[in-house]
Design a protein around this motif. Structure first.
Motif, PDB file in Angstrom:
ATOM      1  N   PRO A  92      -7.231   8.069  16.013  1.00 27.80           N
ATOM      2  CA  PRO A  92      -8.390   8.941  15.762  1.00 27.80           C
ATOM      3  C   PRO A  92      -8.284   9.770  14.485  1.00 27.80           C
ATOM      4  CG  PRO A  92      -7.763   9.037  18.063  1.00 27.80           C
ATOM      5  CD  PRO A  92      -6.700   8.244  17.375  1.00 27.80           C
ATOM      6  N   ALA A  93      -7.052  10.066  14.055  1.00 25.50           N
ATOM      7  CA  ALA A  93      -6.864  10.885  12.857  1.00 25.50           C
ATOM      8  C   ALA A  93      -6.805  10.067  11.571  1.00 25.50           C
ATOM      9  CB  ALA A  93      -5.589  11.720  12.990  1.00 25.50           C
ATOM     10  N   ALA A  94      -6.941   8.744  11.677  1.00 26.90           N
ATOM     11  CA  ALA A  94      -6.766   7.875  10.515  1.00 26.90           C
ATOM     12  C   ALA A  94      -7.905   7.989   9.521  1.00 26.90           C
ATOM     13  CB  ALA A  94      -6.627   6.428  10.978  1.00 26.90           C
ATOM     14  N   VAL A  95      -7.529   8.040   8.240  1.00 29.90           N
ATOM     15  CA  VAL A  95      -8.461   7.913   7.119  1.00 29.90           C
ATOM     16  C   VAL A  95      -7.780   7.034   6.088  1.00 29.90           C
ATOM     17  CG1 VAL A  95      -9.641  10.127   7.441  1.00 29.90           C
ATOM     18  CG2 VAL A  95      -7.556  10.028   6.056  1.00 29.90           C
ATOM     19  N   ALA A  96      -8.536   6.194   5.390  1.00 27.30           N
ATOM     20  CA  ALA A  96      -7.894   5.277   4.447  1.00 27.30           C
ATOM     21  C   ALA A  96      -8.886   4.708   3.457  1.00 27.30           C
ATOM     22  CB  ALA A  96      -7.214   4.141   5.214  1.00 27.30           C
ATOM     23  N   ASP A  97      -8.369   4.298   2.291  1.00 28.91           N
ATOM     24  CA  ASP A  97      -9.148   3.518   1.348  1.00 28.91           C
ATOM     25  C   ASP A  97      -9.276   2.113   1.930  1.00 28.91           C
ATOM     26  OD1 ASP A  97     -10.147   2.875  -1.506  1.00 28.91           O
ATOM     27  OD2 ASP A  97      -8.556   1.403  -1.166  1.00 28.91           O
ATOM     28  N   THR A  98     -10.480   1.606   2.012  1.00 29.89           N
ATOM     29  CA  THR A  98     -10.736   0.328   2.682  1.00 29.89           C
ATOM     30  C   THR A  98      -9.919  -0.818   2.089  1.00 29.89           C
ATOM     31  OG1 THR A  98     -12.991   1.046   3.183  1.00 29.89           O
ATOM     32  CG2 THR A  98     -12.524  -1.307   3.361  1.00 29.89           C
ATOM     33  N   ALA A  99      -9.870  -0.902   0.768  1.00 30.64           N
ATOM     34  CA  ALA A  99      -9.149  -1.992   0.110  1.00 30.64           C
ATOM     35  C   ALA A  99      -7.654  -1.914   0.399  1.00 30.64           C
ATOM     36  CB  ALA A  99      -9.392  -1.946  -1.393  1.00 30.64           C
ATOM     37  N   ARG A 100      -7.082  -0.713   0.285  1.00 29.12           N
ATOM     38  CA  ARG A 100      -5.635  -0.546   0.515  1.00 29.12           C
ATOM     39  C   ARG A 100      -5.273  -0.880   1.952  1.00 29.12           C
ATOM     40  NH1 ARG A 100      -5.304   4.355  -0.808  1.00 29.12           N
ATOM     41  NH2 ARG A 100      -4.813   4.038  -3.017  1.00 29.12           N
ATOM     42  N   SER A 101      -6.105  -0.429   2.885  1.00 28.73           N
ATOM     43  CA  SER A 101      -5.853  -0.705   4.289  1.00 28.73           C
ATOM     44  C   SER A 101      -5.917  -2.202   4.575  1.00 28.73           C
ATOM     45  CB  SER A 101      -6.870   0.032   5.168  1.00 28.73           C
ATOM     46  OG  SER A 101      -6.690  -0.283   6.532  1.00 28.73           O
ATOM     47  N   VAL A 103      -5.439  -4.699   2.487  1.00 30.85           N
ATOM     48  CA  VAL A 103      -4.289  -5.361   1.863  1.00 30.85           C
ATOM     49  C   VAL A 103      -3.026  -5.133   2.694  1.00 30.85           C
ATOM     50  CG1 VAL A 103      -2.735  -5.291  -0.132  1.00 30.85           C
ATOM     51  CG2 VAL A 103      -5.207  -5.348  -0.478  1.00 30.85           C
ATOM     52  N   ALA A 104      -2.830  -3.906   3.176  1.00 33.28           N
ATOM     53  CA  ALA A 104      -1.656  -3.599   4.001  1.00 33.28           C
ATOM     54  C   ALA A 104      -1.651  -4.438   5.281  1.00 33.28           C
ATOM     55  CB  ALA A 104      -1.633  -2.114   4.346  1.00 33.28           C
ATOM     56  N   VAL A 105      -2.810  -4.595   5.900  1.00 33.38           N
ATOM     57  CA  VAL A 105      -2.908  -5.403   7.120  1.00 33.38           C
ATOM     58  C   VAL A 105      -2.570  -6.860   6.826  1.00 33.38           C
ATOM     59  CG1 VAL A 105      -4.506  -6.330   8.853  1.00 33.38           C
ATOM     60  CG2 VAL A 105      -4.561  -3.886   8.276  1.00 33.38           C
ATOM     61  N   ALA A 106      -3.142  -7.404   5.761  1.00 33.93           N
ATOM     62  CA  ALA A 106      -2.899  -8.811   5.410  1.00 33.93           C
ATOM     63  C   ALA A 106      -1.424  -9.050   5.080  1.00 33.93           C
ATOM     64  CB  ALA A 106      -3.783  -9.209   4.225  1.00 33.93           C
ATOM     65  N   LEU A 107      -0.855  -8.154   4.293  1.00 33.59           N
ATOM     66  CA  LEU A 107       0.551  -8.305   3.906  1.00 33.59           C
ATOM     67  C   LEU A 107       1.479  -8.207   5.113  1.00 33.59           C
ATOM     68  CD1 LEU A 107       0.665  -6.146   0.639  1.00 33.59           C
ATOM     69  CD2 LEU A 107       0.888  -8.637   0.798  1.00 33.59           C
ATOM     70  N   THR A 108       1.211  -7.248   5.999  1.00 38.61           N
ATOM     71  CA  THR A 108       2.092  -7.051   7.156  1.00 38.61           C
ATOM     72  C   THR A 108       2.028  -8.235   8.104  1.00 38.61           C
ATOM     73  OG1 THR A 108       1.778  -4.654   6.978  1.00 38.61           O
ATOM     74  CG2 THR A 108       2.715  -5.486   9.031  1.00 38.61           C
ATOM     75  N   TRP A 109       0.838  -8.777   8.307  1.00 38.21           N
ATOM     76  CA  TRP A 109       0.724  -9.963   9.149  1.00 38.21           C
ATOM     77  C   TRP A 109       1.431 -11.158   8.521  1.00 38.21           C
ATOM     78  CZ3 TRP A 109      -0.610 -11.117  14.015  1.00 38.21           C
ATOM     79  CH2 TRP A 109      -1.250 -10.135  14.758  1.00 38.21           C
ATOM     80  N   THR A 176      -7.462   8.902   1.473  1.00 36.77           N
ATOM     81  CA  THR A 176      -8.618   8.146   0.970  1.00 36.77           C
ATOM     82  C   THR A 176      -8.547   7.968  -0.550  1.00 36.77           C
ATOM     83  OG1 THR A 176      -9.880  10.213   0.828  1.00 36.77           O
ATOM     84  CG2 THR A 176     -10.143   8.885   2.825  1.00 36.77           C
ATOM     85  N   GLN A 177      -7.382   8.220  -1.129  1.00 41.54           N
ATOM     86  CA  GLN A 177      -7.219   8.048  -2.576  1.00 41.54           C
ATOM     87  C   GLN A 177      -7.612   6.629  -2.970  1.00 41.54           C
ATOM     88  OE1 GLN A 177      -3.504   9.486  -4.345  1.00 41.54           O
ATOM     89  NE2 GLN A 177      -3.367   7.596  -5.556  1.00 41.54           N
ATOM     90  N   PRO A 178      -8.430   6.458  -4.013  1.00 39.31           N
ATOM     91  CA  PRO A 178      -8.898   5.121  -4.397  1.00 39.31           C
ATOM     92  C   PRO A 178      -7.759   4.205  -4.846  1.00 39.31           C
ATOM     93  CG  PRO A 178     -10.235   6.836  -5.419  1.00 39.31           C
ATOM     94  CD  PRO A 178      -9.025   7.516  -4.842  1.00 39.31           C
ATOM     95  N   TRP A 179      -7.998   2.925  -4.697  1.00 35.74           N
ATOM     96  CA  TRP A 179      -7.053   1.889  -5.132  1.00 35.74           C
ATOM     97  C   TRP A 179      -6.748   2.056  -6.615  1.00 35.74           C
ATOM     98  CZ3 TRP A 179      -4.648  -2.300  -2.704  1.00 35.74           C
ATOM     99  CH2 TRP A 179      -4.108  -3.285  -3.555  1.00 35.74           C
ATOM    100  N   GLY A 180      -5.444   1.898  -6.980  1.00 35.09           N
ATOM    101  CA  GLY A 180      -5.052   2.065  -8.364  1.00 35.09           C
ATOM    102  C   GLY A 180      -4.039   1.031  -8.806  1.00 35.09           C
ATOM    103  N   ILE A 181      -3.548   1.174 -10.023  1.00 31.67           N
ATOM    104  CA  ILE A 181      -2.630   0.205 -10.613  1.00 31.67           C
ATOM    105  C   ILE A 181      -1.319   0.118  -9.840  1.00 31.67           C
ATOM    106  CG2 ILE A 181      -1.671   1.886 -12.227  1.00 31.67           C
ATOM    107  CD1 ILE A 181      -2.255  -1.886 -12.875  1.00 31.67           C
ATOM    108  N   TRP A 182      -0.854   1.256  -9.281  1.00 31.39           N
ATOM    109  CA  TRP A 182       0.399   1.243  -8.522  1.00 31.39           C
ATOM    110  C   TRP A 182       0.234   0.500  -7.206  1.00 31.39           C
ATOM    111  CZ3 TRP A 182       4.997   1.758 -10.385  1.00 31.39           C
ATOM    112  CH2 TRP A 182       5.200   2.522 -11.535  1.00 31.39           C
ATOM    113  N   ASP A 183      -0.967   0.498  -6.673  1.00 26.37           N
ATOM    114  CA  ASP A 183      -1.224  -0.293  -5.472  1.00 26.37           C
ATOM    115  C   ASP A 183      -1.099  -1.781  -5.779  1.00 26.37           C
ATOM    116  OD1 ASP A 183      -2.004   1.773  -3.470  1.00 26.37           O
ATOM    117  OD2 ASP A 183      -3.554   2.184  -4.964  1.00 26.37           O
ATOM    118  N   LEU A 184      -1.553  -2.166  -6.967  1.00 28.01           N
ATOM    119  CA  LEU A 184      -1.419  -3.560  -7.381  1.00 28.01           C
ATOM    120  C   LEU A 184       0.053  -3.934  -7.535  1.00 28.01           C
ATOM    121  CD1 LEU A 184      -2.738  -6.200  -8.270  1.00 28.01           C
ATOM    122  CD2 LEU A 184      -2.842  -5.278 -10.608  1.00 28.01           C
ATOM    123  N   ALA A 185       0.840  -3.023  -8.146  1.00 28.63           N
ATOM    124  CA  ALA A 185       2.278  -3.265  -8.315  1.00 28.63           C
ATOM    125  C   ALA A 185       2.960  -3.397  -6.955  1.00 28.63           C
ATOM    126  CB  ALA A 185       2.905  -2.132  -9.124  1.00 28.63           C
ATOM    127  N   ALA A 186       2.577  -2.524  -6.030  1.00 33.82           N
ATOM    128  CA  ALA A 186       3.152  -2.574  -4.681  1.00 33.82           C
ATOM    129  C   ALA A 186       2.810  -3.897  -4.005  1.00 33.82           C
ATOM    130  CB  ALA A 186       2.634  -1.400  -3.854  1.00 33.82           C
TER     131      ALA A 186
END
Length: 319
Positions: A92-101, A103-109, A176-186
Motif C-alpha cells: 500500500p505504501a509503494a510509489v515508483a517510476d513506471t519504467a523503472r518498476s 524493468v526491475a520486474v523483468a530483470l528479476t524474473w 517516483t524519480q524519473p528514469w535516468g542514465i544511471w538506470d540504464l547503466a544499472a
C-alpha cells in the motif's frame, strides 16, 4: 519418485502463509483488524522481515529437521527475491517510476528463471535430492547440536543476506524519480550479470556431464574446466551473480539510497569466503590437485582477465 513428488508439493505449499497474510492486509475484509492492516501498511520493511522470520526461518527450519535435509532454502534463494519484489511493488505504501518498476520486474524474473533452471538442472530435475554440501559438512561438525545450530547457520544468516541484497527493490518502489542514465547503466550491468552467469553455469554443467559419461565407460576424465569463460576466470558464475546484485544496487544508489551498499557488500564478502572453501575442496581431491593448483596460478579468481603465461603441464587427464 514418490519422494520427489512429496518435496514438490512441500515446495509449492510452504510460501502460502506469507502470501495469504499479505493479501489479508492488502485487501482487508470485514474480519481483518483495521489496526493490523494499518500497521502493516506503515512498516513494509519490518513486515518483510517478520514474514521471513516466521515463514522461512522457523517453518523451513522445522521442515528441514523433519526431513533431515535443508534443501528448501537453496530452491527458495531463486524465488524469495521475486516474492520480495512483488511484495514491495504491491504494498500500500509503494510509489515508483513506471519504467523503472517494469524493468526491475523483468530483470528479476529473468534472473530467477535462470537460477531456478540451473538449480533443477544441477539436481537432475529432482526436488529435494540433496542439501548444500556446506550444510552437509556442518551437520557432521556440529553433530547432535546441528538441529538447533542450523536455525542460525542456515536460516537466520540467509535472512540477513536476502533481505539485504533485495533492498534496492524496496528503493525502486519508494521513489517516483524519473528514469535516468544511471538506470540504464544499472540495467546493462544486471543483464550482463545474468548472461555471464547463464553461460558459465551451462559450460560447467556440460563439463560435469561429460566427465560423468567418461567415468561410466572407464575413460579418463578431464581434471579442470579451462574452456569458455572458465579460461578467463576460475569462478565466472560467481562473477556474473555478483554483477547482477551490484547492478541492482545501482538503481538504489541512483535513487539516493547509497547505504544499501551493505547488501551486495556483505553478499560479496560471503561469496569470497565460499570461493575459498570451494578451492580448498578442489585441491584436496588428489586426482585434480596438481592441475587445479596450476589453474589457480594462471587464471583470475573472479573478474575475467587474460591468463598468465605459465607452461602447460605434461598431462591433462586422470583415470
Amino acid at each position: 519418485m514418490a519422494g520427489g513428488v512429496k518435496n514438490m508439493v512441500i515446495a509449492f505449499l510452504v510460501p502460502l502463509p506469507s502470501i495469504l497474510f499479505f493479501f489479508s492486509f492488502v485487501r482487508p475484509t470485514t474480519t481483518t483488524s483495521s489496526s493490523v492492516s494499518s500497521w502493516c501498511a506503515a512498516h513494509p520493511l519490518l513486515v518483510a522481515n517478520l514474514l521471513f522470520l516466521f515463514n522461512v526461518d522457523l517453518l523451513f527450519w522445522l521442515i528441514g529437521n523433519l526431513l533431515s535435509n535443508h534443501w528448501l532454502i537453496d530452491l527458495y534463494w531463486t524465488v524469495i527475491p521475486v516474492m520480495l519484489l512483488h511484495y514491495y511493488k504491491a504494498h500500500p505504501a509503494a510509489v515508483a517510476d513506471t519504467a523503472r518498476s517494469a524493468v526491475a520486474v523483468a530483470l528479476t524474473w529473468a534472473w530467477s528463471a535462470r537460477l531456478t533452471h540451473n538449480y533443477l538442472r544441477r539436481e537432475g530435475w529432482e526436488w529435494g535430492k540433496r542439501e548444500d554440501w556446506r550444510f552437509a559438512e556442518m551437520r557432521g561438525q556440529y553433530g547432535k547440536a546441528w538441529w538447533w545450530m542450523s536455525l542460525f547457520a542456515v536460516y537466520l544468516s540467509q535472512q540477513v543476506f536476502l533481505i539485504g541484497i533485495c533492498l534496492p527493490m524496496y528503493a525502486i518502489h519508494s521513489s517516483t524519480q524519473p528514469w535516468g542514465i544511471w538506470d540504464l547503466a544499472a540495467t546493462m550491468a544486471c543483464i550482463a550479470g545474468i548472461v555471464i552467469a547463464h553461460f558459465a553455469d551451462t559450460q560447467l554443467h556440460s563439463f560435469v556431464t561429460r566427465n560423468e559419461k567418461l567415468k561410466k565407460v572407464g575413460e579418463p576424465t578431464v581434471a579442470t574446466l579451462e574452456d569458455g569463460l572458465w579460461r578467463y576466470s576460475r569462478h565466472p558464475n560467481y562473477f556474473g551473480e555478483q554483477l547482477w546484485w551490484w547492478g541492482l544496487y545501482l538503481f538504489a544508489c541512483n535513487l539516493g539510497q547509497p547505504w544499501m551498499l551493505v547488501g551486495p557488500l556483505v553478499n560479496s564478502m560471503c561469496l569470497g569466503y565460499v570461493t575459498v572453501l570451494v578451492e580448498r575442496r578442489m585441491v584436496k581431491q588428489v586426482h585434480r590437485a596438481e592441475a587445479y593448483k596450476l589453474y589457480q596460478k594462471r587464471t583470475s579468481v573472479w573478474i575475467p582477465w587474460f591468463r598468465k603465461a605459465i607452461p602447460e603441464p605434461n598431462h591433462h587427464k586422470d583415470t
